[in-house]
Design a protein around this motif. Structure first.
Motif, PDB file in Angstrom:
ATOM      1  N   ARG A  42       0.833  -1.200   0.000  1.00 51.25           N
ATOM      2  CA  ARG A  42       0.000   0.000   0.000  1.00 51.25           C
ATOM      3  C   ARG A  42       0.873   1.258   0.000  1.00 51.25           C
ATOM      4  O   ARG A  42       0.613   2.206  -0.729  1.00 51.25           O
ATOM      5  CB  ARG A  42      -0.942  -0.010   1.205  1.00 51.25           C
ATOM      6  CG  ARG A  42      -1.783   1.238   1.416  1.00 51.25           C
ATOM      7  CD  ARG A  42      -2.789   1.538   0.296  1.00 51.25           C
ATOM      8  NE  ARG A  42      -3.725   0.500   0.000  1.00 51.25           N
ATOM      9  CZ  ARG A  42      -4.834   0.205   0.662  1.00 51.25           C
ATOM     10  NH1 ARG A  42      -5.166   0.905   1.717  1.00 51.25           N
ATOM     11  NH2 ARG A  42      -5.614  -0.772   0.274  1.00 51.25           N
ATOM     12  N   LYS A  43       1.920   1.273   0.816  1.00 46.77           N
ATOM     13  CA  LYS A  43       2.822   2.432   0.857  1.00 46.77           C
ATOM     14  C   LYS A  43       3.494   2.650  -0.499  1.00 46.77           C
ATOM     15  O   LYS A  43       3.609   3.786  -0.969  1.00 46.77           O
ATOM     16  CB  LYS A  43       3.874   2.258   1.949  1.00 46.77           C
ATOM     17  CG  LYS A  43       3.321   2.464   3.339  1.00 46.77           C
ATOM     18  CD  LYS A  43       4.402   2.299   4.394  1.00 46.77           C
ATOM     19  CE  LYS A  43       3.835   2.534   5.782  1.00 46.77           C
ATOM     20  NZ  LYS A  43       4.845   2.371   6.833  1.00 46.77           N
ATOM     21  N   ILE A  46       0.931   4.129  -3.017  1.00 46.49           N
ATOM     22  CA  ILE A  46       0.699   5.557  -2.783  1.00 46.49           C
ATOM     23  C   ILE A  46       1.903   6.385  -3.226  1.00 46.49           C
ATOM     24  O   ILE A  46       1.750   7.455  -3.811  1.00 46.49           O
ATOM     25  CB  ILE A  46       0.339   5.823  -1.307  1.00 46.49           C
ATOM     26  CG1 ILE A  46      -1.071   5.269  -1.026  1.00 46.49           C
ATOM     27  CG2 ILE A  46       0.419   7.309  -0.969  1.00 46.49           C
ATOM     28  CD1 ILE A  46      -1.487   5.314   0.432  1.00 46.49           C
ATOM     29  N   GLN A  76      -0.464  11.304  -0.307  1.00 46.41           N
ATOM     30  CA  GLN A  76      -0.642  11.332   1.147  1.00 46.41           C
ATOM     31  C   GLN A  76      -1.225   9.998   1.614  1.00 46.41           C
ATOM     32  O   GLN A  76      -1.988   9.358   0.894  1.00 46.41           O
ATOM     33  CB  GLN A  76      -1.587  12.468   1.549  1.00 46.41           C
ATOM     34  CG  GLN A  76      -1.074  13.838   1.183  1.00 46.41           C
ATOM     35  CD  GLN A  76       0.201  14.172   1.933  1.00 46.41           C
ATOM     36  OE1 GLN A  76       0.287  14.005   3.138  1.00 46.41           O
ATOM     37  NE2 GLN A  76       1.206  14.619   1.192  1.00 46.41           N
ATOM     38  N   PRO A  77      -0.900   9.562   2.824  1.00 45.63           N
ATOM     39  CA  PRO A  77      -1.468   8.303   3.338  1.00 45.63           C
ATOM     40  C   PRO A  77      -2.959   8.460   3.633  1.00 45.63           C
ATOM     41  O   PRO A  77      -3.456   9.571   3.830  1.00 45.63           O
ATOM     42  CB  PRO A  77      -0.674   8.064   4.623  1.00 45.63           C
ATOM     43  CG  PRO A  77      -0.241   9.421   5.061  1.00 45.63           C
ATOM     44  CD  PRO A  77      -0.016  10.210   3.797  1.00 45.63           C
ATOM     45  N   TRP A  78      -3.664   7.351   3.686  1.00 44.23           N
ATOM     46  CA  TRP A  78      -5.092   7.391   4.005  1.00 44.23           C
ATOM     47  C   TRP A  78      -5.326   7.926   5.409  1.00 44.23           C
ATOM     48  O   TRP A  78      -6.398   8.468   5.698  1.00 44.23           O
ATOM     49  CB  TRP A  78      -5.731   6.016   3.835  1.00 44.23           C
ATOM     50  CG  TRP A  78      -6.044   5.745   2.400  1.00 44.23           C
ATOM     51  CD1 TRP A  78      -5.378   4.892   1.564  1.00 44.23           C
ATOM     52  CD2 TRP A  78      -7.067   6.364   1.613  1.00 44.23           C
ATOM     53  NE1 TRP A  78      -5.932   4.945   0.301  1.00 44.23           N
ATOM     54  CE2 TRP A  78      -6.972   5.840   0.310  1.00 44.23           C
ATOM     55  CE3 TRP A  78      -8.051   7.313   1.871  1.00 44.23           C
ATOM     56  CZ2 TRP A  78      -7.832   6.220  -0.711  1.00 44.23           C
ATOM     57  CZ3 TRP A  78      -8.908   7.693   0.847  1.00 44.23           C
ATOM     58  CH2 TRP A  78      -8.788   7.148  -0.424  1.00 44.23           C
ATOM     59  N   SER A  79      -4.346   7.824   6.299  1.00 42.31           N
ATOM     60  CA  SER A  79      -4.526   8.367   7.651  1.00 42.31           C
ATOM     61  C   SER A  79      -4.735   9.876   7.634  1.00 42.31           C
ATOM     62  O   SER A  79      -5.228  10.446   8.602  1.00 42.31           O
ATOM     63  CB  SER A  79      -3.341   7.999   8.541  1.00 42.31           C
ATOM     64  OG  SER A  79      -2.136   8.540   8.019  1.00 42.31           O
ATOM     65  N   SER A 171      -2.992   5.610  11.590  1.00 37.42           N
ATOM     66  CA  SER A 171      -1.787   5.104  10.907  1.00 37.42           C
ATOM     67  C   SER A 171      -1.706   3.601  11.087  1.00 37.42           C
ATOM     68  O   SER A 171      -2.179   3.045  12.070  1.00 37.42           O
ATOM     69  CB  SER A 171      -0.544   5.761  11.497  1.00 37.42           C
ATOM     70  OG  SER A 171      -0.582   7.143  11.271  1.00 37.42           O
TER      71      SER A 171
END
Length: 172
Positions: A42-43, A46, A76-79, A171
């Motif tokens: 996932r990282k 993104i 940007q992360p989903w967090s 996170s």
């Protein structure tokens, strides 16, 4: 009047407390059931996704609520995502359908679909009565469906329950 205002100001706190006690809200709310990539995958996804003047959006449908889902900026992360309410004056949301009918042709059919969303935050907050939240308003001008099954949203431990809010930014 003062007692009424004090009671009203405590409602968001009481809602979050009840979610935490009931297993919803910030705790994930049950056995993971959304599947998807590893955290590393996932990282990487993104980090390499296209950038531009749009948002990545994930539809989040909970029965009887009227928020649309989560939006985040590319890269940007989903967090960092915000739960939003769409203003549909300039464009209708993807699942603007009746709440009756076949499951794949009704409001909320696209839960967890991922979209490229065009538009802008209006700067206004909208009260979503069924979840007792003040949420940012987003003026929707267009969208493109990207993925019908992207997997978990905030963590591999995510649990989706259509009857209550179980997904909140955190996170992994």
């Amino acid at each position: 009047m003062r007692a009424l205002l004090t009671t009203f100001s405590l409602l968001p706190f009481l809602f979050l407390l009840s979610c935490a006690v009931s297993g919803g809200g910030y705790s994930g709310g049950g056995t993971p059931n959304m599947g998807g990539p590893t955290v590393e995958e996932r990282k990487a996804q993104i980090a390499t996704e296209p950038r531009g003047d749009f948002y990545y959006g994930r539809r989040y449908h909970v029965h009887k609520t009227r928020f649309w889902g989560f939006l985040r900026k590319p890269g940007q992360p989903w967090s960092s995502a915000k739960l939003v309410v769409f203003n549909e004056k300039m464009g209708k949301q993807p699942d603007r359908l009746s709440e009756m009918g076949p499951p794949d042709q009704r409001y909320g059919f696209d839960n967890n679909y991922e979209y490229r969303i065009k538009g802008y935050f209006t700067g206004e907050k909208v009260y979503e009565i069924n979840s007792n939240q003040f949420l940012p308003e987003f003026m929707l001008t267009g969208y493109e469906q990207l993925d019908k099954d992207p997997g978990w949203l905030f963590s591999p431990r995510d649990h989706y329950d259509p009857s209550r809010i179980t997904l909140t930014p955190r996170s992994y």
